[in-house]
Design an enzyme around this catalytic site. Structure first.
Site: not given
Length: 184
Positions: A5-6, A81, A83, A115, A141, A145
């Site tokens: 992830d980030d 992913k 965001d 997302s 998404r 979260d």
């Protein structure tokens, strides 16, 4: 699969405007990491944001969709992913469409996780699911979260249940709803 992830990024782009990994955390770079992950029989997932910075404040893909998609493909990314926490919602349709097209042209089959819907509020009946599919999103998404609590999990289950008839219309081969994953 292994999904990062980030916060994997360096705090700036290189002299050709490409993202690159934090060299302290990933001294061999992401191409080597992708090869290692694949050698273990796993898939390689990565994260970016459709804004100027990621949620963690690192450089993101707004206006760099083509360059970044090329990098992700070269590194062997299998799942991306994207965001949207640092951009105004008005840009999201443009950015997600640009990223979808760039991934399509990258020469690599990359699962595209959007997302975008999570930033459009709580009412699933007003979200443009047809556009998500048209713009290449494989999954998206929808809502909050997930947190490490039964309260969080049960609220997400309830939300999906409340909109299940509407959401079912947009789920099918190649595109589906993503209630989030519990990160441990």
């Amino acid at each position: 699969g292994i999904h990062m992830d980030d916060c994997w990024e360096s705090m700036e782009r290189d002299d050709q405007d490409r993202l690159f990994a934090n060299t302290t955390r990933f001294p061999s770079g992401l191409s080597a990491l992708g090869k290692y992950i694949h050698s273990k029989g796993a898939t390689f997932g990565l994260y970016t944001d459709e804004g100027p910075t990621t949620c963690g404040g690192y450089p993101a893909s707004e206006n760099y969709e083509g360059i970044d998609a090329g990098s992700f493909a070269a590194w062997g990314v299998d799942y991306l992913k994207v965001d949207g926490c640092t951009q105004h919602p008005d840009y999201l349709p443009t950015g997600y469409k640009k990223m979808g097209k760039a991934l399509e042209l990258s020469g690599r089959d990359i699962v595209y996780s959007c997302s975008w819907p999570a930033y459009l509020g709580d009412d699933e009946t007003v979200k443009p699911y047809g556009k998500f599919i048209l713009y290449g999103c494989n999954l998206w998404r929808n809502w909050n979260d997930i947190q490490c609590s039964w309260e969080s999990l049960s609220s997400i289950i309830e939300h999906y249940g409340n909109y299940s008839e509407y959401l079912a219309v947009y789920a099918g081969p190649g595109h589906w709803h993503d209630p989030d994953m519990l990160i441990i």
